[in-house]
Design a protein around this motif. Structure first.
Motif, PDB file in Angstrom:
ATOM      1  N   ARG A 125      10.981   1.740   4.735  1.00  0.00           N
ATOM      2  CA  ARG A 125      11.401   2.041   3.220  1.00  0.00           C
ATOM      3  C   ARG A 125      12.038   1.425   2.227  1.00  0.00           C
ATOM      4  NH1 ARG A 125       5.983   3.725   3.971  1.00  0.00           N
ATOM      5  NH2 ARG A 125       5.968   5.907   4.358  1.00  0.00           N
ATOM      6  N   ARG A 126      12.956   1.109   2.857  1.00  0.00           N
ATOM      7  CA  ARG A 126      14.302  -0.331   2.309  1.00  0.00           C
ATOM      8  C   ARG A 126      13.536  -1.276   1.167  1.00  0.00           C
ATOM      9  NH1 ARG A 126      17.084  -2.797   7.459  1.00  0.00           N
ATOM     10  NH2 ARG A 126      15.429  -2.399   8.293  1.00  0.00           N
ATOM     11  N   ARG A 127      13.426  -1.861   0.139  1.00  0.00           N
ATOM     12  CA  ARG A 127      13.198  -2.333  -0.882  1.00  0.00           C
ATOM     13  C   ARG A 127      14.016  -4.195  -0.745  1.00  0.00           C
ATOM     14  NH1 ARG A 127      12.191   0.371  -6.462  1.00  0.00           N
ATOM     15  NH2 ARG A 127      10.432   1.279  -5.571  1.00  0.00           N
ATOM     16  N   VAL A 128      13.321  -4.929  -0.496  1.00  0.00           N
ATOM     17  CA  VAL A 128      14.385  -6.123  -0.173  1.00  0.00           C
ATOM     18  C   VAL A 128      14.026  -6.714  -1.687  1.00  0.00           C
ATOM     19  CG1 VAL A 128      13.551  -9.284   0.493  1.00  0.00           C
ATOM     20  CG2 VAL A 128      12.237  -6.949   1.473  1.00  0.00           C
ATOM     21  N   PHE A 129      14.180  -6.122  -2.806  1.00  0.00           N
ATOM     22  CA  PHE A 129      14.696  -6.713  -4.132  1.00  0.00           C
ATOM     23  C   PHE A 129      14.711  -5.505  -5.386  1.00  0.00           C
ATOM     24  CE2 PHE A 129      11.497 -10.194  -3.018  1.00  0.00           C
ATOM     25  CZ  PHE A 129      13.073 -11.452  -3.053  1.00  0.00           C
ATOM     26  N   ASP A 130      15.442  -5.534  -5.927  1.00  0.00           N
ATOM     27  CA  ASP A 130      14.990  -4.233  -7.096  1.00  0.00           C
ATOM     28  C   ASP A 130      14.458  -4.910  -8.112  1.00  0.00           C
ATOM     29  OD1 ASP A 130      16.689  -6.120  -8.476  1.00  0.00           O
ATOM     30  OD2 ASP A 130      18.452  -5.315  -8.114  1.00  0.00           O
ATOM     31  N   SER A 131      14.187  -4.444  -9.168  1.00  0.00           N
ATOM     32  CA  SER A 131      13.703  -4.871 -10.118  1.00  0.00           C
ATOM     33  C   SER A 131      13.897  -6.102 -10.892  1.00  0.00           C
ATOM     34  CB  SER A 131      13.202  -3.211 -11.160  1.00  0.00           C
ATOM     35  OG  SER A 131      14.596  -3.007 -11.728  1.00  0.00           O
ATOM     36  N   GLY A 132      14.854  -5.805 -10.653  1.00  0.00           N
ATOM     37  CA  GLY A 132      15.680  -6.692 -11.524  1.00  0.00           C
ATOM     38  C   GLY A 132      15.026  -8.467 -11.400  1.00  0.00           C
ATOM     39  N   GLU A 133      15.367  -8.462  -9.442  1.00  0.00           N
ATOM     40  CA  GLU A 133      15.643  -9.668  -8.680  1.00  0.00           C
ATOM     41  C   GLU A 133      13.673  -9.517  -8.562  1.00  0.00           C
ATOM     42  OE1 GLU A 133      19.142  -9.177  -5.934  1.00  0.00           O
ATOM     43  OE2 GLU A 133      17.011  -7.865  -5.299  1.00  0.00           O
ATOM     44  N   LEU A 134      12.865  -8.874  -8.074  1.00  0.00           N
ATOM     45  CA  LEU A 134      11.384  -8.693  -7.630  1.00  0.00           C
ATOM     46  C   LEU A 134      11.092  -9.739  -9.482  1.00  0.00           C
ATOM     47  CD1 LEU A 134       8.702  -8.776  -7.020  1.00  0.00           C
ATOM     48  CD2 LEU A 134       8.467  -6.037  -7.465  1.00  0.00           C
ATOM     49  N   ARG A 135      11.222  -8.974 -10.646  1.00  0.00           N
ATOM     50  CA  ARG A 135      10.947  -9.731 -11.710  1.00  0.00           C
ATOM     51  C   ARG A 135      11.258 -11.338 -12.038  1.00  0.00           C
ATOM     52  NH1 ARG A 135      13.580  -6.401 -15.259  1.00  0.00           N
ATOM     53  NH2 ARG A 135      15.505  -7.469 -15.377  1.00  0.00           N
ATOM     54  N   LEU A 136      12.412 -12.098 -11.191  1.00  0.00           N
ATOM     55  CA  LEU A 136      12.676 -12.972 -11.338  1.00  0.00           C
ATOM     56  C   LEU A 136      11.476 -13.997  -9.944  1.00  0.00           C
ATOM     57  CD1 LEU A 136      16.729 -13.115 -11.379  1.00  0.00           C
ATOM     58  CD2 LEU A 136      15.274 -13.724 -13.008  1.00  0.00           C
ATOM     59  N   VAL A 137      11.927 -13.259  -9.992  1.00  0.00           N
ATOM     60  CA  VAL A 137      11.091 -14.023  -8.270  1.00  0.00           C
ATOM     61  C   VAL A 137       9.546 -14.177  -9.052  1.00  0.00           C
ATOM     62  CG1 VAL A 137       9.110 -13.454  -5.584  1.00  0.00           C
ATOM     63  CG2 VAL A 137      12.150 -13.435  -6.164  1.00  0.00           C
ATOM     64  N   LEU A 138       9.134 -13.021  -9.467  1.00  0.00           N
ATOM     65  CA  LEU A 138       7.273 -13.588  -9.870  1.00  0.00           C
ATOM     66  C   LEU A 138       6.927 -14.240 -10.749  1.00  0.00           C
ATOM     67  CD1 LEU A 138       6.735  -9.267 -10.084  1.00  0.00           C
ATOM     68  CD2 LEU A 138       5.634 -11.494  -8.222  1.00  0.00           C
ATOM     69  N   LEU A 139       8.595 -14.336 -12.148  1.00  0.00           N
ATOM     70  CA  LEU A 139       8.371 -15.144 -12.658  1.00  0.00           C
ATOM     71  C   LEU A 139       8.458 -16.517 -12.198  1.00  0.00           C
ATOM     72  CD1 LEU A 139       8.759 -15.941 -15.826  1.00  0.00           C
ATOM     73  CD2 LEU A 139      11.386 -15.780 -15.294  1.00  0.00           C
ATOM     74  N   LYS A 140       9.223 -16.764 -11.833  1.00  0.00           N
ATOM     75  CA  LYS A 140       9.420 -18.209 -10.308  1.00  0.00           C
ATOM     76  C   LYS A 140       8.353 -18.459  -9.998  1.00  0.00           C
ATOM     77  CE  LYS A 140      11.476 -22.014  -8.815  1.00  0.00           C
ATOM     78  NZ  LYS A 140       9.958 -22.515  -8.086  1.00  0.00           N
ATOM     79  N   LEU A 141       7.293 -17.296  -9.490  1.00  0.00           N
ATOM     80  CA  LEU A 141       6.209 -18.065  -8.835  1.00  0.00           C
ATOM     81  C   LEU A 141       5.049 -18.686  -9.699  1.00  0.00           C
ATOM     82  CD1 LEU A 141       5.992 -15.352  -6.092  1.00  0.00           C
ATOM     83  CD2 LEU A 141       6.163 -17.695  -5.541  1.00  0.00           C
ATOM     84  N   ILE A 142       4.596 -18.157 -10.883  1.00  0.00           N
ATOM     85  CA  ILE A 142       3.985 -18.116 -11.705  1.00  0.00           C
ATOM     86  C   ILE A 142       4.546 -19.204 -12.721  1.00  0.00           C
ATOM     87  CG2 ILE A 142       3.150 -17.398 -14.108  1.00  0.00           C
ATOM     88  CD1 ILE A 142       3.666 -14.374 -12.636  1.00  0.00           C
ATOM     89  N   ALA A 143       6.204 -19.713 -12.822  1.00  0.00           N
ATOM     90  CA  ALA A 143       5.751 -21.037 -12.981  1.00  0.00           C
ATOM     91  C   ALA A 143       5.211 -22.207 -12.303  1.00  0.00           C
ATOM     92  CB  ALA A 143       7.800 -21.199 -13.344  1.00  0.00           C
ATOM     93  N   ASP A 144       5.289 -22.174 -10.722  1.00  0.00           N
ATOM     94  CA  ASP A 144       5.251 -23.048 -10.300  1.00  0.00           C
ATOM     95  C   ASP A 144       3.601 -22.953 -10.336  1.00  0.00           C
ATOM     96  OD1 ASP A 144       8.273 -23.150  -9.057  1.00  0.00           O
ATOM     97  OD2 ASP A 144       7.292 -21.856  -7.442  1.00  0.00           O
ATOM     98  N   GLU A 145       2.658 -22.151 -11.084  1.00  0.00           N
ATOM     99  CA  GLU A 145       1.552 -22.254 -11.203  1.00  0.00           C
ATOM    100  C   GLU A 145       0.956 -21.179 -11.785  1.00  0.00           C
ATOM    101  OE1 GLU A 145      -1.954 -21.474  -7.647  1.00  0.00           O
ATOM    102  OE2 GLU A 145       0.418 -22.730  -6.859  1.00  0.00           O
ATOM    103  N   PRO A 146      -0.019 -21.014 -12.383  1.00  0.00           N
ATOM    104  CA  PRO A 146      -0.417 -19.587 -13.095  1.00  0.00           C
ATOM    105  C   PRO A 146      -1.201 -18.341 -12.173  1.00  0.00           C
ATOM    106  CG  PRO A 146      -1.418 -21.677 -14.472  1.00  0.00           C
ATOM    107  CD  PRO A 146      -0.700 -21.770 -13.383  1.00  0.00           C
TER     108      PRO A 146
END
Length: 197
Positions: A45-66
């Motif tokens: 049940r451990r999380r790899v990211f907190d909510s702020g970190e996940l937000r940055l990861v998703l944003l970077k992936l979207i910046a790479d391509e829609p």
């Protein structure tokens, strides 16, 4: 933070819980060892990211391509070698928040899925947080490396082979105690040799 605009049309069968950690000898979903963080089925049940970190990861992936939500989930799964799959219950609300913050916006796409692209504000935010984002993606790469090093499939096969041999050999009528002791000695020796690797 409010919930996502609508339920994803294809997320039912993919509504995985977070998967982080190795799968063990007993087949999919059974851990190698009793980890205090493990929940039902041996999944941590451990999380790899907190909510702020996940937000940055998703944003970077979207910046790479829609991308749409399901593509983002699969992208993170691929980046970690399958060791971590964020749940739709984390991804879709985070996308809504990113949209409300003005960092992403819906873009034209074929099909019913809602595809997001990065905005100028989102690009600027990524530039400001570049060092942190690089560290987050390094963490994803390390998860993939650990997953590759600890792939349990060959070990499960060997353990299954050992189990079958023991059942067949020691389950016969008239097996002598010495045979049992010899088998135990061989297993103990193998364990000690593996420990010294």
């Amino acid at each position: 933070m409010r919930s996502s605009h609508h339920a994803h049309p294809h997320c039912g069968e993919e509504a995985h819980r977070h998967q982080f950690g190795r799968r063990g000898f007993g087949g999919p979903g059974h851990g190698w060892q009793g980890d205090p963080g493990e929940g039902r089925g041996g999944r941590s049940r451990r999380r790899v990211f907190d909510s702020g970190e996940l937000r940055l990861v998703l944003l970077k992936l979207i910046a790479d391509e829609p991308r749409h939500g399901y593509e983002l989930i699969r992208a993170i799964e691929e980046l970690t070698g399958g060791s971590y799959v964020p749940s739709p219950g984390m991804v879709y609300p985070t996308l809504t928040l990113l949209e409300e913050m003005g960092h992403i916006a819906e873009t034209k796409s074929e099909g019913a899925r809602k595809v997001f692209a990065v905005t100028p504000d989102g690009t600027a935010h990524l530039a400001e947080r570049k060092a942190e984002i690089d560290a987050l993606f390094a963490r994803l790469a390390e998860l993939a490396n650990v997953q590759e090093r600890t792939d349990a499939a060959p070990v499960r096969r060997a353990m299954g082979n050992l189990r079958e041999v023991l059942i067949n050999r020691l389950g016969r009528d008239g097996v002598q105690k010495k045979t049992v002791h010899d088998a135990v000695a061989i297993i103990d020796e193998a364990a000690q040799r593996i420990e010294r690797l």
